[in-house]
Write a protein that holds these residues in place. Structure first.
Motif, PDB file in Angstrom:
ATOM      1  N   VAL A  78       0.821  -1.209   0.000  1.00  0.00           N
ATOM      2  CA  VAL A  78       0.000   0.000   0.000  1.00  0.00           C
ATOM      3  C   VAL A  78       0.859   1.265   0.000  1.00  0.00           C
ATOM      4  N   THR A  79       2.104   1.152   0.440  1.00  0.00           N
ATOM      5  CA  THR A  79       2.984   2.329   0.506  1.00  0.00           C
ATOM      6  C   THR A  79       3.308   2.888  -0.880  1.00  0.00           C
ATOM      7  N   TYR A  80       3.269   2.062  -1.928  1.00  0.00           N
ATOM      8  CA  TYR A  80       3.482   2.577  -3.286  1.00  0.00           C
ATOM      9  C   TYR A  80       2.351   3.536  -3.654  1.00  0.00           C
ATOM     10  N   HIS A  81       1.122   3.137  -3.320  1.00  0.00           N
ATOM     11  CA  HIS A  81      -0.047   3.993  -3.556  1.00  0.00           C
ATOM     12  C   HIS A  81       0.088   5.289  -2.755  1.00  0.00           C
ATOM     13  N   MET A  82       0.510   5.159  -1.494  1.00  0.00           N
ATOM     14  CA  MET A  82       0.622   6.337  -0.623  1.00  0.00           C
ATOM     15  C   MET A  82       1.585   7.366  -1.203  1.00  0.00           C
ATOM     16  N   SER A  83       2.701   6.902  -1.746  1.00  0.00           N
ATOM     17  CA  SER A  83       3.692   7.851  -2.271  1.00  0.00           C
ATOM     18  C   SER A  83       3.150   8.641  -3.450  1.00  0.00           C
ATOM     19  N   LYS A  84       2.214   8.064  -4.190  1.00  0.00           N
ATOM     20  CA  LYS A  84       1.641   8.772  -5.342  1.00  0.00           C
ATOM     21  C   LYS A  84       0.438   9.628  -4.959  1.00  0.00           C
ATOM     22  N   GLN A  85      -0.420   9.088  -4.112  1.00  0.00           N
ATOM     23  CA  GLN A  85      -1.673   9.764  -3.798  1.00  0.00           C
ATOM     24  C   GLN A  85      -1.609  10.657  -2.560  1.00  0.00           C
ATOM     25  N   HIS A  86      -0.646  10.415  -1.681  1.00  0.00           N
ATOM     26  CA  HIS A  86      -0.518  11.171  -0.434  1.00  0.00           C
ATOM     27  C   HIS A  86       0.944  11.595  -0.296  1.00  0.00           C
ATOM     28  N   PRO A  87       1.389  12.593  -1.055  1.00  0.00           N
ATOM     29  CA  PRO A  87       2.813  12.885  -1.213  1.00  0.00           C
ATOM     30  C   PRO A  87       3.532  13.480  -0.001  1.00  0.00           C
ATOM     31  N   GLY A  88       2.845  13.879   1.034  1.00  0.00           N
ATOM     32  CA  GLY A  88       3.534  14.436   2.202  1.00  0.00           C
ATOM     33  C   GLY A  88       3.931  15.881   1.995  1.00  0.00           C
TER      34      GLY A  88
END
Length: 146
Positions: free
Chosen positions: A16-26
């Motif tokens: 799920v962290t791959y999705h997070m890096s794209k959709q929730h960039p920080g």
């Protein structure tokens, strides 16, 4: 195998962290020691910037607690029936336009720069240099007389 993103509820492939890096960039500030491990569990003990990771072999993803709270408060994603109506892109008249000739010039300059760098240090010389250093100091002694 699919997992559910705890930030937006979307079902995504593992990790799920791959999705997070794209959709929730920080926010790119200090992550405050917080992040997601490869199993998608939010925990402390990390060091880096909010938004680091989640790419390539990095299954961990760093996200500060402020961003986690912000993303959790955002509305859940639309289902597929509503998505097309909302996701229509409008072009702003204030955006700069780039002409084809400008793009061609940028590409040409990039190409010239790459050739110049290859001229300065061809890969063959770099490889030969590494081999000769390995022969000079066998076993990784690096000349320290061990």
């Amino acid at each position: 195998e699919e997992e559910q993103c705890e930030l937006c509820g979307e079902k995504v492939p593992h990790p799920v962290t791959y999705h997070m890096s794209k959709q929730h960039p920080g926010c790119k500030s200090n992550c405050g020691g917080m992040g997601y491990n490869g199993k998608g569990i939010y925990c402390n003990g990390w060091s880096g910037l909010c938004g680091d990771g989640g790419k390539g072999l990095c299954t961990w993803y760093l996200l500060c607690s402020e961003c986690v709270e912000t993303y959790k408060q955002e509305p859940l994603p639309l289902d597929d029936t509503n998505r097309d109506a909302v996701c229509q892109v409008e072009v702003s008249p204030n955006l700069p336009t780039v002409s084809t000739s400008d793009l061609e010039e940028q590409l040409s300059n990039t190409h010239k720069n790459a050739l110049f760098l290859l001229y300065l240090a061809p890969i063959k010389e770099v490889f030969q240099s590494r081999q000769s250093r390995l022969r000079i100091f066998p076993g990784g002694s690096h000349g320290h007389g061990r």
